[in-house]
Write an enzyme that holds these catalytic residues in place. Sequence first.
Site, PDB file in Angstrom:
ATOM      1  N   GLY A   1      25.248  41.449  33.723  1.00 35.57           N
ATOM      2  CA  GLY A   1      24.084  41.180  34.543  1.00 35.57           C
ATOM      3  C   GLY A   1      24.309  41.592  35.987  1.00 35.57           C
TER       4      GLY A   1
ATOM      5  CG  HIS B   1      25.864  34.018  35.522  1.00 33.47           C
ATOM      6  ND1 HIS B   1      26.953  33.848  34.688  1.00 33.47           N
ATOM      7  CD2 HIS B   1      25.656  35.341  35.639  1.00 33.47           C
ATOM      8  CE1 HIS B   1      27.378  35.036  34.300  1.00 33.47           C
ATOM      9  NE2 HIS B   1      26.612  35.960  34.857  1.00 33.47           N
TER      10      HIS B   1
ATOM     11  N   GLY C   1      70.395  43.390  40.559  1.00 36.94           N
ATOM     12  CA  GLY C   1      71.555  44.178  40.921  1.00 36.94           C
ATOM     13  C   GLY C   1      71.817  44.354  42.398  1.00 36.94           C
TER      14      GLY C   1
ATOM     15  CB  THR D   1      69.919  28.288  42.150  1.00 35.03           C
ATOM     16  OG1 THR D   1      70.100  26.901  42.511  1.00 35.03           O
ATOM     17  CG2 THR D   1      68.737  28.415  41.189  1.00 35.03           C
TER      18      THR D   1
END
Length: 594
Positions: free
Chosen positions: A62, A226, A410, A508
Amino acid sequence: MSFQGKKLINDPNDVVTEFIEGLVETYPGLQYLDGFPEIKVVLRADVSGPSYDKVAVISGGGSGHEPAHAGYVGPGMLTAAICGDIFASPPVDSILAGIRAVTGPKGCLLIVKNYTGDRLNFGLAAEQAKSEGYKIETVIVGDDCALPPPRGIAGRRGLAGTVLVHKVAGAAAAAGLSLVDVAAEAKRASEMVGTMGVALSVCTLPGQVTSDRLGHGKMELGLGIHGEPGAAVADIQPVDVVVSHVLNQILSTETHYVPITRGSRVVLMVNGLGATPVMELMIVARKAVPELQLEHGLAVDRVYTGSFMTSLDMAGFSISVMMADQAILECLDAPTKAPYWPVGVDGNHPPAKIPVPLPQSRSRIDEALSRPQELSKQGYLLEAAIEAAANEMINLKDNLNEWDSRVGDGDCGTTMYKGAAAILEDMKKHYPLNDAAETINEIGASIRRVMGGTSGIIYDIFCKAAYAKLKEGSPLSTSITAKKWADALEASIAAVSKYGGAKAGYRTMLDALIPASAVLQERLSAGDEPSTAFLLSSEAAEAGAESTKHMQAQAGRSTYVSGEILATVPDPGAMAAAVWYKAAALAVKNHPRS
């Protein structure tokens, strides 16, 4: 309250055809099929179906969402766009006309937003086209994240994320891929994007009255393009609050609408719904980017801000977040002549802000932040620790890169090398070594200047938190107790965990530093001599780093690596942290002034 909407139009029934006429007059690379008012198709002027040697990419729906979809017709994006009446799916004959006009031997991909009318009309047109001998594939896009997971057959609505799918599919087609491969790229992109909208007003259809059903001081979360109702009506909040809510909804781990987790690379689209000023959209973007980075742990690789898929004159915005990899980014960056794709966005993003220039006499590196002519005992120890830690990072470059090549991208060694080299160079010039807090702050500045990626940010946060803790209670930090150093390490770990999302066991750098911090506090409380406590804690850091071999990664690029490969090497970031920490501890322990 309702009132007649003000529009710069002629006959409300002619707005779509007159829009198309104006569009092709503005952009010479576009044409339309001479079938008004039933057939409303915009297509590339350089494409003729029978001789077209690439996959045709067609979308539509539309009208009222301009620039979508006709504004994305052009080389590198859509081959044609099928325009329905305002908010009405285009008829089957119009879709078929578009397919016939631009589809060559390699076939046609239809990209359809997930609305019942669009699915039915495009679906019937696809089946008819197949019966005429055309090769057709269809991808349905449903990127809405505002509503709970659907229980029926309707599914999620197609929203502004569809524009990103257009770009990916168009780039794949322009590259010469087969129909099957172009469809696969589009489908993959559609599964990686989520969108949610927020509206301050509903839209006004041409020739109809304007309704303020939201009322004064209200906004609607999850409103459709819409004007269909959304998830909730709420009081208007500051935009930062709204943005946080929208991002939490898109990235919700409960609905899991998008496969985005901490450490992912993403693309952000901030989309105006038709009546939102650029200023307000940029305010949204300004909040969304750091929110994604700091609160959700994501790398934001591209930001698109503007009006891409609107809802006539609706005031509001939507946010789309798409998971990105190199293939997606290459498609988004690929050239296109589609008039409304933002051409100024690519991967080259310098720092967002730079220092305000100062007169030469007011240079930041002045007497207050320069290397002292004579060092105090603390200054000598700090210099020795920094020098030893940096040199160990330089020596460890190749090992870190080798480990990182197995479990990451890397470059861990190269990144740490850059930071270490900058620290050594800057320390010679202007580290105020007799002031521990300012020296730590300067280390953060050196790192921020040369270390890219996540590592640079994390170490800068680490230094900032330590600086704040060391400054706590006293503006001068010329004599810092061992307990204050231990508390600063603890504060740095907490800051990295808060903003990076990592915790113990996530594989980590924190898996080296958390046990080191615990042992340091424990040994100091037990009455150990500070340099001995420091050295003992460094052994805990080494053990913690080695233990990462037995952890499944939950942060960073290692999350994509199998457990079997992870078990072959320790986490490079954890090893780097353990090595510089141990080097600093040894330097302090062995220093004659210790």
